[in-house]
Design a protein around this motif. Structure first.
Motif, PDB file in Angstrom:
ATOM      1  N   THR A  11       0.887  -1.223   0.093  1.00 34.94           N
ATOM      2  CA  THR A  11      -0.010   0.078  -0.152  1.00 34.94           C
ATOM      3  C   THR A  11       0.840   1.224   0.008  1.00 34.94           C
ATOM      4  O   THR A  11       0.487   2.353   0.597  1.00 34.94           O
ATOM      5  CB  THR A  11      -0.758  -0.053   1.297  1.00 34.94           C
ATOM      6  N   TRP A 111      -3.257  -2.787  -5.803  1.00 29.13           N
ATOM      7  CA  TRP A 111      -2.843  -2.178  -4.582  1.00 29.13           C
ATOM      8  C   TRP A 111      -3.105  -2.980  -3.306  1.00 29.13           C
ATOM      9  O   TRP A 111      -4.145  -3.741  -3.410  1.00 29.13           O
ATOM     10  CB  TRP A 111      -3.970  -0.989  -4.435  1.00 29.13           C
ATOM     11  N   GLY A 112      -2.382  -3.057  -2.488  1.00 32.23           N
ATOM     12  CA  GLY A 112      -2.365  -4.241  -1.264  1.00 32.23           C
ATOM     13  C   GLY A 112      -2.306  -5.623  -1.813  1.00 32.23           C
ATOM     14  O   GLY A 112      -1.346  -5.979  -2.429  1.00 32.23           O
ATOM     15  N   ASP A 113      -3.500  -6.288  -1.522  1.00 31.16           N
ATOM     16  CA  ASP A 113      -3.547  -7.784  -1.991  1.00 31.16           C
ATOM     17  C   ASP A 113      -5.043  -7.809  -2.958  1.00 31.16           C
ATOM     18  O   ASP A 113      -6.047  -7.027  -2.743  1.00 31.16           O
ATOM     19  CB  ASP A 113      -3.687  -8.616  -0.747  1.00 31.16           C
ATOM     20  N   LEU A 116      -8.428  -8.669  -1.181  1.00 26.61           N
ATOM     21  CA  LEU A 116      -9.000  -7.943   0.012  1.00 26.61           C
ATOM     22  C   LEU A 116      -9.701  -6.343  -0.658  1.00 26.61           C
ATOM     23  O   LEU A 116      -9.157  -5.629  -0.970  1.00 26.61           O
ATOM     24  CB  LEU A 116      -7.899  -7.413   0.891  1.00 26.61           C
ATOM     25  N   TYR A 117     -11.188  -6.660  -0.739  1.00 23.59           N
ATOM     26  CA  TYR A 117     -11.658  -5.208  -1.275  1.00 23.59           C
ATOM     27  C   TYR A 117     -11.097  -4.723  -2.538  1.00 23.59           C
ATOM     28  O   TYR A 117     -10.685  -3.538  -2.734  1.00 23.59           O
ATOM     29  CB  TYR A 117     -12.013  -3.993  -0.062  1.00 23.59           C
ATOM     30  N   THR A 147      -1.355  -6.261   2.655  1.00 23.49           N
ATOM     31  CA  THR A 147      -2.811  -5.393   2.608  1.00 23.49           C
ATOM     32  C   THR A 147      -2.620  -4.225   3.773  1.00 23.49           C
ATOM     33  O   THR A 147      -1.512  -4.246   4.665  1.00 23.49           O
ATOM     34  CB  THR A 147      -4.100  -6.275   3.229  1.00 23.49           C
ATOM     35  N   SER A 148      -3.545  -3.355   3.493  1.00 20.46           N
ATOM     36  CA  SER A 148      -3.490  -2.055   4.293  1.00 20.46           C
ATOM     37  C   SER A 148      -3.830  -2.598   5.859  1.00 20.46           C
ATOM     38  O   SER A 148      -3.275  -1.966   6.751  1.00 20.46           O
ATOM     39  CB  SER A 148      -4.566  -1.009   3.778  1.00 20.46           C
ATOM     40  N   MET A 190     -12.840  -0.353   6.104  1.00 25.91           N
ATOM     41  CA  MET A 190     -12.152  -0.187   5.035  1.00 25.91           C
ATOM     42  C   MET A 190     -13.196   0.738   4.309  1.00 25.91           C
ATOM     43  O   MET A 190     -14.352   0.745   4.409  1.00 25.91           O
ATOM     44  CB  MET A 190     -11.832  -1.172   4.110  1.00 25.91           C
ATOM     45  N   LEU A 191     -12.718   1.544   3.507  1.00 25.88           N
ATOM     46  CA  LEU A 191     -13.708   2.281   2.407  1.00 25.88           C
ATOM     47  C   LEU A 191     -14.612   3.270   2.923  1.00 25.88           C
ATOM     48  O   LEU A 191     -15.941   3.287   2.580  1.00 25.88           O
ATOM     49  CB  LEU A 191     -14.357   1.303   1.447  1.00 25.88           C
ATOM     50  N   TYR A 212      -2.882   6.968   4.767  1.00 25.21           N
ATOM     51  CA  TYR A 212      -1.707   6.658   3.791  1.00 25.21           C
ATOM     52  C   TYR A 212      -0.404   5.795   4.473  1.00 25.21           C
ATOM     53  O   TYR A 212       0.537   6.159   4.454  1.00 25.21           O
ATOM     54  CB  TYR A 212      -0.883   8.348   3.937  1.00 25.21           C
ATOM     55  N   LEU A 213      -1.075   4.634   4.938  1.00 28.34           N
ATOM     56  CA  LEU A 213      -0.193   3.509   5.500  1.00 28.34           C
ATOM     57  C   LEU A 213       0.687   3.179   4.591  1.00 28.34           C
ATOM     58  O   LEU A 213       0.798   2.863   3.276  1.00 28.34           O
ATOM     59  CB  LEU A 213      -0.972   2.277   5.963  1.00 28.34           C
ATOM     60  N   MET A 215       3.240   4.968   3.478  1.00 26.78           N
ATOM     61  CA  MET A 215       3.773   6.040   2.756  1.00 26.78           C
ATOM     62  C   MET A 215       4.546   7.028   3.809  1.00 26.78           C
ATOM     63  O   MET A 215       4.272   7.057   5.163  1.00 26.78           O
ATOM     64  CB  MET A 215       2.552   6.998   2.075  1.00 26.78           C
ATOM     65  N   MET A 247      -6.595   8.172   1.819  1.00 31.88           N
ATOM     66  CA  MET A 247      -7.037   6.700   2.230  1.00 31.88           C
ATOM     67  C   MET A 247      -6.838   6.144   3.772  1.00 31.88           C
ATOM     68  O   MET A 247      -5.747   6.293   4.108  1.00 31.88           O
ATOM     69  CB  MET A 247      -6.462   5.586   1.414  1.00 31.88           C
ATOM     70  N   ASP A 248      -7.901   5.605   4.344  1.00 30.87           N
ATOM     71  CA  ASP A 248      -7.798   5.300   5.610  1.00 30.87           C
ATOM     72  C   ASP A 248      -8.397   4.016   6.111  1.00 30.87           C
ATOM     73  O   ASP A 248      -9.574   3.717   5.402  1.00 30.87           O
ATOM     74  CB  ASP A 248      -8.238   6.410   6.688  1.00 30.87           C
ATOM     75  N   VAL A 249      -8.034   3.370   7.116  1.00 36.28           N
ATOM     76  CA  VAL A 249      -8.472   2.110   7.560  1.00 36.28           C
ATOM     77  C   VAL A 249      -8.492   2.203   9.161  1.00 36.28           C
ATOM     78  O   VAL A 249      -7.675   2.774   9.785  1.00 36.28           O
ATOM     79  CB  VAL A 249      -7.846   0.908   6.921  1.00 36.28           C
TER      80      VAL A 249
HETATM   81  C1  LIG Z   1     -10.160  -0.853  -2.683  1.00 36.34           C
HETATM   82  S1  LIG Z   1      -9.856  -0.899  -1.287  1.00 36.34           S
HETATM   83  C2  LIG Z   1      -8.369  -1.701  -1.735  1.00 36.34           C
HETATM   84  C3  LIG Z   1      -7.631  -2.481  -0.423  1.00 36.34           C
HETATM   85  C4  LIG Z   1      -6.498  -3.306  -0.747  1.00 36.34           C
HETATM   86  N1  LIG Z   1      -6.593  -4.297  -1.707  1.00 36.34           N
HETATM   87  C5  LIG Z   1      -5.577  -3.779   0.585  1.00 36.34           C
HETATM   88  O1  LIG Z   1      -5.337  -5.027   0.349  1.00 36.34           O
HETATM   89  O2  LIG Z   1      -5.515  -2.965   1.426  1.00 36.34           O
HETATM   90  C6  LIG Z   1      -9.301   0.570  -0.645  1.00 36.34           C
HETATM   91  C7  LIG Z   1      -9.252   0.778   0.833  1.00 36.34           C
HETATM   92  O3  LIG Z   1      -8.454   0.284   1.436  1.00 36.34           O
HETATM   93  C8  LIG Z   1      -7.678   0.973   2.578  1.00 36.34           C
HETATM   94  N2  LIG Z   1      -6.464   1.263   2.206  1.00 36.34           N
HETATM   95  C9  LIG Z   1      -5.736   1.078   1.030  1.00 36.34           C
HETATM   96  N3  LIG Z   1      -4.382   1.484   1.051  1.00 36.34           N
HETATM   97  C10 LIG Z   1      -4.411   2.091   2.160  1.00 36.34           C
HETATM   98  C11 LIG Z   1      -3.085   2.784   2.976  1.00 36.34           C
HETATM   99  N4  LIG Z   1      -2.133   3.095   2.226  1.00 36.34           N
HETATM  100  N5  LIG Z   1      -3.552   3.443   4.150  1.00 36.34           N
HETATM  101  C12 LIG Z   1      -4.806   3.196   4.550  1.00 36.34           C
HETATM  102  N6  LIG Z   1      -5.937   2.576   4.189  1.00 36.34           N
HETATM  103  C13 LIG Z   1      -5.633   2.224   2.980  1.00 36.34           C
HETATM  104  C14 LIG Z   1      -8.764   2.045   2.573  1.00 36.34           C
HETATM  105  O4  LIG Z   1      -9.652   1.572   3.679  1.00 36.34           O
HETATM  106  C15 LIG Z   1      -9.219   2.274   1.285  1.00 36.34           C
HETATM  107  O5  LIG Z   1     -10.374   2.944   1.303  1.00 36.34           O
END
Ligand SMILES: C[S@@+](CC[C@H](N)C(=O)[O-])C[C@H]1O[C@@H](n2cnc3c(N)ncnc32)[C@H](O)[C@@H]1O
Length: 265
Positions: A11, A111-113, A116-117, A147-148, A190-191, A212-213, A215, A247-249
C-alpha cells in the motif's frame, strides 16, 4: 493465450513488494499500469516509482499506462459498480488486444492484495467468462501482497483479533447503515468516506486508525473512541484538504487486543 498475473504491491511502501511480485513483474511481456484520474495521481506516481525502483530497464520499457473509466455516482451503488466493472473489463480487453495481439504474459499492479476489497479478480472473471475473441484462453494467477490491514496492525503493534475471538472486515457504508456487526469482537473498517464510526455508541470501544499507511505521510491515531473519535474526524478532513485525497482504515474493538490494554469501560 494471455497469462494475466495480478500482483499485490502493498500500500505504498516499495519495501513491501515481495520477491515473488518483483519476479512476476520482471517476467511480464507487458505491465499494465492504470491511471485513476487527477485526484489520486499520487497513487499512479507511486506505482511508477515502484516500477522504476524495482525493475530493470528492459522491464520498465514494457510498462504501458492506460486510463480507467470512472464510476458514476448514482444512488444505486451496486448497479453503478457493476456497470463500472463491465467498462473496466472492456478497457483491459482492448489493452491486451492492442499490446499482445498474439498473447503473452500481462502483469497488473494491484494495490495491497488482490483478495481484499479489490475487484480485479471479478473483472478478470468477466473476461474469462465472456467467451468472445478467444477469451477462453485467459489464464489468471495471483501474487499475494501486503494489505492495508496488515500495515495498520503492524504499525500499531496489535493483533487483528482478540484472543480466540472473531473479526469482521466491513465497509464504512455498512457500518453506518447496520451498526456493530453481531458476534464480532473487533471490526476492521475499510472504504470509509469519513468517520462512519460516529454512527456507533463510543462507550467501551477502542480505535486504531491509520491513513496513508506505508507512505511518507502516514498518520496514526489510537485510543478510546469517545476520546479520540472527534480528533480523527478533524485530522482526516485536514489531511484530505492538504493532499487532495485520503485512504484510511481502522480497527475497532470491544475486547482488549493486548493483555496490557486497560480493560475497556
Ligand atoms: C479498494 S480498497 C483496496 C484494499 C487493498 N486491496 C488492500 O489489500 O488493502 C481501498 C481501501 O483500502 C484501504 N487502504 C488501502 N491503502 C491504504 C493505505 N495506504 N492507508 C490506509 N488505508 C488504505 C482504505 O480503507 C481504502 O479505502
Amino acid at each position: 493465450m494471455i497469462q494475466l498475473s495480478l500482483i499485490g504491491i502493498g500500500t505504498g511502501n516499495p519495501d513491501h513488494v515481495t520477491l515473488a511480485g518483483v519476479r512476476a513483474l520482471q517476467a511480464a511481456d507487458r505491465i499494465l499500469l492504470p491511471r485513476k484520474g487527477e485526484a489520486k495521481s499520487d497513487l499512479v506516481d507511486l506505482r511508477r516509482l515502484l516500477c522504476r525502483n524495482l525493475l530493470d530497464e528492459a522491464a520498465q520499457s514494457r510498462v504501458v499506462e492506460f486510463d480507467l473509466p470512472r464510476r458514476d455516482g448514482r444512488d444505486d451503488y451496486l448497479g453503478a459498480v457493476d456497470d463500472w466493472h463491465a467498462a473496466i473489463a472492456e478497457v483491459w480487453r482492448e489493452q491486451m488486444a492492442r499490446h499482445l495481439p498474439r498473447g503473452g504474459r500481462v502483469a497488473m499492479l494491484i494495490w495491497g492484495d488482490p483478495s481484499l476489497y479489490d475487484s480485479s479478480l471479478r473483472i478478470a472473471g468477466r473476461l474469462k467468462g465472456s467467451g468472445r475473441d478467444g477469451d477462453a484462453s485467459l489464464e489468471v494467477s495471483v501474487v499475494p501482497g501486503i494489505t492495508s490491514l496488515q500495515v495498520l496492525t503492524a504499525e500499531h503493534r496489535i493483533p487483528l483479533n482478540a484472543l480466540a475471538e472473531p473479526v469482521q472486515i466491513t465497509t464504512g457504508r455498512r457500518l453506518r447503515e447496520r451498526g456493530w456487526p453481531e458476534d464480532a469482537a473487533s471490526v476492521a473498517v475499510m472504504l470509509d468516506g469519513g468517520g462512519a464510526f460516529q454512527a456507533l455508541a463510543p462507550e467501551g470501544l477502542h480505535i486504531w486508525w491509520g491513513a496513508y499507511l506505508g507512505m511518507d505521510k502516514q498518520c496514526l491515531i489510537d485510543g478510546r473512541l469517545a476520546e479520540v473519535g472527534p480528533s480523527i474526524v478533524e485530522r482526516r478532513a485536514a489531511l484530505r484538504e492538504r493532499h487532495g485525497w485520503i485512504m484510511d482504515v481502522y480497527l475497532l474493538a470491544r475486547t482488549p487486543l493486548l493483555s496490557r490494554t486497560p480493560p475497556l469501560a
